[in-house]
Design a protein around this motif. Structure first.
Motif, PDB file in Angstrom:
ATOM      1  N   ALA A  99      -6.138   1.298   8.061  1.00 42.52           N
ATOM      2  CA  ALA A  99      -7.251   0.414   7.709  1.00 42.52           C
ATOM      3  C   ALA A  99      -8.216   1.113   6.753  1.00 42.52           C
ATOM      4  N   GLY A 100      -8.448   2.394   6.974  1.00 48.66           N
ATOM      5  CA  GLY A 100      -9.325   3.158   6.086  1.00 48.66           C
ATOM      6  C   GLY A 100      -8.748   3.277   4.689  1.00 48.66           C
ATOM      7  N   LYS A 101      -7.456   3.551   4.590  1.00 45.45           N
ATOM      8  CA  LYS A 101      -6.805   3.649   3.282  1.00 45.45           C
ATOM      9  C   LYS A 101      -6.857   2.309   2.552  1.00 45.45           C
ATOM     10  N   ALA A 102      -6.613   1.232   3.276  1.00 52.40           N
ATOM     11  CA  ALA A 102      -6.652  -0.095   2.665  1.00 52.40           C
ATOM     12  C   ALA A 102      -8.053  -0.412   2.153  1.00 52.40           C
ATOM     13  N   GLU A 103      -9.050  -0.031   2.914  1.00 51.00           N
ATOM     14  CA  GLU A 103     -10.433  -0.266   2.495  1.00 51.00           C
ATOM     15  C   GLU A 103     -10.764   0.526   1.235  1.00 51.00           C
TER      16      GLU A 103
ATOM     17  N   ILE B  40      -3.244   3.923  17.858  1.00 48.17           N
ATOM     18  CA  ILE B  40      -4.597   3.526  17.465  1.00 48.17           C
ATOM     19  C   ILE B  40      -5.061   4.357  16.276  1.00 48.17           C
ATOM     20  N   ALA B  41      -4.788   5.656  16.295  1.00 44.17           N
ATOM     21  CA  ALA B  41      -5.180   6.530  15.187  1.00 44.17           C
ATOM     22  C   ALA B  41      -4.469   6.129  13.900  1.00 44.17           C
ATOM     23  N   PHE B  42      -3.181   5.793  13.986  1.00 48.43           N
ATOM     24  CA  PHE B  42      -2.421   5.366  12.816  1.00 48.43           C
ATOM     25  C   PHE B  42      -3.016   4.095  12.216  1.00 48.43           C
ATOM     26  N   ARG B  43      -3.356   3.143  13.078  1.00 46.33           N
ATOM     27  CA  ARG B  43      -3.939   1.892  12.592  1.00 46.33           C
ATOM     28  C   ARG B  43      -5.293   2.120  11.937  1.00 46.33           C
TER      29      ARG B  43
END
Length: 63
Positions: free
Chosen positions: A34-38, A27-30
């Motif tokens: 997602a934060g990096k992609a944003e 969950i932390a990896f996802r």
């Protein structure tokens, strides 16, 4: 009798701790991904609005 119930709870916690740890890491990896992609999307959007668009070839930015 109550000590048997406590022992069962401890046993279950010990058995499921590795699986729970793995789930939390996933969950932390996802969330990080997602934060990096944003952040990448926001940076590209700001570059487009500022007119700093860099054209890339068929292979993208690598060449």
């Amino acid at each position: 009798m109550e000590s048997t119930g406590f022992g069962i709870v401890v046993l279950l916690v010990v058995l499921f701790a590795p699986a729970l740890s793995s789930l939390l890491k996933s969950i932390a990896f996802r969330n990080r991904a997602a934060g990096k992609a944003e952040m990448i999307r926001a940076k590209r959007k700001s570059n487009v609005q500022a007119g700093k668009v860099r054209r890339t070839g068929k292979r993208g930015e690598r060449g």
